[in-house]
Write a protein that holds these residues in place. Structure first.
Motif, PDB file in Angstrom:
ATOM      1  N   MET A   1      45.657 -33.950   3.323  1.00  0.00           N
ATOM      2  CA  MET A   1      45.214 -33.880   4.716  1.00  0.00           C
ATOM      3  C   MET A   1      43.996 -34.779   4.889  1.00  0.00           C
ATOM      4  SD  MET A   1      45.856 -32.430   7.597  1.00  0.00           S
ATOM      5  CE  MET A   1      46.093 -30.784   8.180  1.00  0.00           C
ATOM      6  N   THR A   2      44.047 -35.630   5.872  1.00  0.00           N
ATOM      7  CA  THR A   2      42.911 -36.480   6.221  1.00  0.00           C
ATOM      8  C   THR A   2      42.285 -35.905   7.480  1.00  0.00           C
ATOM      9  OG1 THR A   2      43.989 -38.402   5.276  1.00  0.00           O
ATOM     10  CG2 THR A   2      42.234 -38.848   6.811  1.00  0.00           C
ATOM     11  N   ASN A   3      40.980 -35.948   7.549  1.00  0.00           N
ATOM     12  CA  ASN A   3      40.254 -35.341   8.666  1.00  0.00           C
ATOM     13  C   ASN A   3      40.407 -36.070   9.989  1.00  0.00           C
ATOM     14  OD1 ASN A   3      39.224 -33.358   7.052  1.00  0.00           O
ATOM     15  ND2 ASN A   3      37.448 -34.571   6.451  1.00  0.00           N
ATOM     16  N   GLY A   4      40.914 -37.276   9.949  1.00  0.00           N
ATOM     17  CA  GLY A   4      40.971 -38.069  11.162  1.00  0.00           C
ATOM     18  C   GLY A   4      39.732 -38.939  11.283  1.00  0.00           C
ATOM     19  N   PHE A   5      39.717 -39.814  12.273  1.00  0.00           N
ATOM     20  CA  PHE A   5      38.616 -40.761  12.410  1.00  0.00           C
ATOM     21  C   PHE A   5      38.637 -41.366  13.803  1.00  0.00           C
ATOM     22  CE2 PHE A   5      42.295 -42.727  10.398  1.00  0.00           C
ATOM     23  CZ  PHE A   5      42.563 -43.786  11.254  1.00  0.00           C
ATOM     24  N   LYS A   6      37.543 -42.053  14.126  1.00  0.00           N
ATOM     25  CA  LYS A   6      37.438 -42.812  15.374  1.00  0.00           C
ATOM     26  C   LYS A   6      37.394 -44.284  14.981  1.00  0.00           C
ATOM     27  CE  LYS A   6      34.471 -39.276  17.488  1.00  0.00           C
ATOM     28  NZ  LYS A   6      34.200 -38.426  16.314  1.00  0.00           N
ATOM     29  N   VAL A   7      37.956 -45.130  15.827  1.00  0.00           N
ATOM     30  CA  VAL A   7      37.996 -46.556  15.510  1.00  0.00           C
ATOM     31  C   VAL A   7      37.787 -47.384  16.781  1.00  0.00           C
ATOM     32  CG1 VAL A   7      40.499 -46.825  15.788  1.00  0.00           C
ATOM     33  CG2 VAL A   7      39.302 -48.285  14.176  1.00  0.00           C
ATOM     34  N   ILE A   8      37.175 -48.543  16.618  1.00  0.00           N
ATOM     35  CA  ILE A   8      37.052 -49.504  17.718  1.00  0.00           C
ATOM     36  C   ILE A   8      37.588 -50.834  17.193  1.00  0.00           C
ATOM     37  CG2 ILE A   8      35.482 -50.833  19.204  1.00  0.00           C
ATOM     38  CD1 ILE A   8      33.598 -48.421  19.210  1.00  0.00           C
ATOM     39  N   GLY A   9      38.419 -51.485  18.021  1.00  0.00           N
ATOM     40  CA  GLY A   9      38.966 -52.768  17.599  1.00  0.00           C
ATOM     41  C   GLY A   9      39.828 -53.401  18.668  1.00  0.00           C
ATOM     42  N   LEU A  10      40.659 -54.341  18.236  1.00  0.00           N
ATOM     43  CA  LEU A  10      41.597 -55.035  19.124  1.00  0.00           C
ATOM     44  C   LEU A  10      42.949 -54.361  19.023  1.00  0.00           C
ATOM     45  CD1 LEU A  10      40.864 -58.733  18.080  1.00  0.00           C
ATOM     46  CD2 LEU A  10      40.220 -57.647  20.243  1.00  0.00           C
ATOM     47  N   SER A  11      43.706 -54.346  20.137  1.00  0.00           N
ATOM     48  CA  SER A  11      45.026 -53.724  20.050  1.00  0.00           C
ATOM     49  C   SER A  11      46.093 -54.587  20.702  1.00  0.00           C
ATOM     50  CB  SER A  11      45.011 -52.340  20.689  1.00  0.00           C
ATOM     51  OG  SER A  11      44.829 -52.447  22.077  1.00  0.00           O
ATOM     52  N   VAL A  12      47.341 -54.358  20.266  1.00  0.00           N
ATOM     53  CA  VAL A  12      48.496 -55.050  20.828  1.00  0.00           C
ATOM     54  C   VAL A  12      49.694 -54.108  20.759  1.00  0.00           C
ATOM     55  CG1 VAL A  12      49.282 -56.114  18.646  1.00  0.00           C
ATOM     56  CG2 VAL A  12      49.794 -57.236  20.819  1.00  0.00           C
TER      57      VAL A  12
ATOM     58  N   LYS B   1      30.716 -57.235  16.626  1.00  0.00           N
ATOM     59  CA  LYS B   1      30.529 -56.692  17.981  1.00  0.00           C
ATOM     60  C   LYS B   1      30.631 -55.168  18.029  1.00  0.00           C
ATOM     61  CE  LYS B   1      32.652 -60.756  20.100  1.00  0.00           C
ATOM     62  NZ  LYS B   1      33.850 -61.242  20.792  1.00  0.00           N
ATOM     63  N   ILE B   2      31.157 -54.573  16.954  1.00  0.00           N
ATOM     64  CA  ILE B   2      31.418 -53.130  16.984  1.00  0.00           C
ATOM     65  C   ILE B   2      30.160 -52.348  16.604  1.00  0.00           C
ATOM     66  CG2 ILE B   2      32.789 -51.267  15.947  1.00  0.00           C
ATOM     67  CD1 ILE B   2      35.056 -53.357  15.603  1.00  0.00           C
ATOM     68  N   PRO B   3      29.693 -51.468  17.519  1.00  0.00           N
ATOM     69  CA  PRO B   3      28.506 -50.658  17.226  1.00  0.00           C
ATOM     70  C   PRO B   3      28.876 -49.397  16.438  1.00  0.00           C
ATOM     71  CG  PRO B   3      29.235 -50.232  19.464  1.00  0.00           C
ATOM     72  CD  PRO B   3      30.186 -51.251  18.887  1.00  0.00           C
ATOM     73  N   ASN B   4      27.899 -48.767  15.814  1.00  0.00           N
ATOM     74  CA  ASN B   4      28.059 -47.459  15.150  1.00  0.00           C
ATOM     75  C   ASN B   4      29.142 -47.434  14.068  1.00  0.00           C
ATOM     76  OD1 ASN B   4      26.126 -46.269  17.058  1.00  0.00           O
ATOM     77  ND2 ASN B   4      27.765 -46.505  18.548  1.00  0.00           N
ATOM     78  N   LYS B   5      29.217 -48.514  13.276  1.00  0.00           N
ATOM     79  CA  LYS B   5      30.228 -48.569  12.213  1.00  0.00           C
ATOM     80  C   LYS B   5      30.008 -47.455  11.186  1.00  0.00           C
ATOM     81  CE  LYS B   5      29.768 -53.341  11.660  1.00  0.00           C
ATOM     82  NZ  LYS B   5      29.624 -53.904  12.984  1.00  0.00           N
ATOM     83  N   ALA B   6      31.110 -46.823  10.786  1.00  0.00           N
ATOM     84  CA  ALA B   6      31.035 -45.771   9.775  1.00  0.00           C
ATOM     85  C   ALA B   6      31.206 -46.368   8.377  1.00  0.00           C
ATOM     86  CB  ALA B   6      32.109 -44.717  10.029  1.00  0.00           C
ATOM     87  N   SER B   7      31.791 -47.572   8.297  1.00  0.00           N
ATOM     88  CA  SER B   7      31.954 -48.255   7.010  1.00  0.00           C
ATOM     89  C   SER B   7      32.208 -49.726   7.267  1.00  0.00           C
ATOM     90  CB  SER B   7      33.129 -47.655   6.224  1.00  0.00           C
ATOM     91  OG  SER B   7      34.350 -48.213   6.666  1.00  0.00           O
TER      92      SER B   7
ATOM     93  N   GLU C   1      29.951 -46.080  22.819  1.00  0.00           N
ATOM     94  CA  GLU C   1      29.817 -47.480  23.243  1.00  0.00           C
ATOM     95  C   GLU C   1      31.005 -48.268  22.733  1.00  0.00           C
ATOM     96  OE1 GLU C   1      25.959 -49.349  22.059  1.00  0.00           O
ATOM     97  OE2 GLU C   1      25.649 -47.380  21.134  1.00  0.00           O
ATOM     98  N   VAL C   2      31.949 -48.553  23.644  1.00  0.00           N
ATOM     99  CA  VAL C   2      33.084 -49.408  23.285  1.00  0.00           C
ATOM    100  C   VAL C   2      32.899 -50.733  24.019  1.00  0.00           C
ATOM    101  CG1 VAL C   2      35.590 -49.693  23.341  1.00  0.00           C
ATOM    102  CG2 VAL C   2      34.609 -47.412  22.983  1.00  0.00           C
TER     103      VAL C   2
END
Length: 149
Positions: free
Chosen positions: A1-12, A40-46, A77-78
Motif C-alpha cells: 500500500m502506498t500512501n498516495g502523493f501530490k504532484v505538479i507537472g505537465l499533462s497530456v 518552476k515547481i514550488p514545494n518539491k517533496a523530492s 501554489e500551482v
C-alpha cells in the motif's frame, strides 16, 4: 500500500493506439526539460520525477492522461500552465525497468500489458519514478508501480 502523493507537472491526454503515446509522451518529456519545468515547481517533496498515468477511459487500449511532474508537499501554489493533482492511497505491484532509457521502460510496459489480466489492474493510476539511478546509461533503473485490486 502506498500512501498516495501530490504532484505538479505537465499533462497530456493520449492513447497507445497507432503509437500516439510514443509521440505525445516524447513531446511532453521534451517540453518538461526544454522549459525547465522542474525549476518552476514550488514545494518539491523530492528531486525525483514522476510520470503518472491516470484518468483511464477503460484500460491501456483506450485514452488516458499522463502527467510528468514532481511530488510536492502542497498544491497551494500551482504555477500557470502546470497541472496539480492529488493521488490517493493504492495497492501497487512494483516493476523495475533496467537498462538504456527510454527503451527499458517501454519494454517493461510491454511485459505489463501482456500480463494485464493476471495483474488484476485497477486502472486508477500507475506511475514511474525517475530517481538518481534513472540516468546511468545501460545501468539505469526506473521503478514502475501498477495499481492492483
Amino acid at each position: 500500500m502506498t500512501n498516495g502523493f501530490k504532484v505538479i507537472g505537465l499533462s497530456v491526454r493520449t492513447t497507445n493506439k497507432d503509437a500516439q503515446a510514443m509521440q505525445d509522451l516524447g513531446k511532453l518529456w521534451g517540453q518538461f526539460f526544454a522549459e525547465n519545468v522542474m525549476e518552476k515547481i514550488p514545494n518539491k517533496a523530492s528531486g525525483e520525477i514522476y510520470a503518472i498515468y491516470t484518468d483511464y477511459k477503460s484500460d491501456y487500449t483506450e485514452e488516458y492522461t499522463t502527467i510528468i511532474g514532481v511530488p510536492v508537499t502542497t498544491l497551494n501554489e500551482v504555477p500557470e500552465g502546470l497541472t496539480g493533482r492529488e493521488f490517493g492511497p493504492e495497492q501497487f505491484q512494483k516493476f523495475t525497468a533496467k537498462g538504456e532509457m527510454p527503451a527499458a521502460v517501454g519494454n517493461t510496459w510491454m511485459e505489463i500489458w501482456q500480463k494485464d489480466k493476471e495483474l488484476n489492474r485497477k486502472y486508477t493510476y500507475d506511475y514511474e519514478v525517475y530517481g538518481a539511478k534513472s540516468q546511468q546509461g545501460a545501468n539505469s533503473e526506473v521503478a514502475i508501480f501498477i495499481a492492483t485490486k
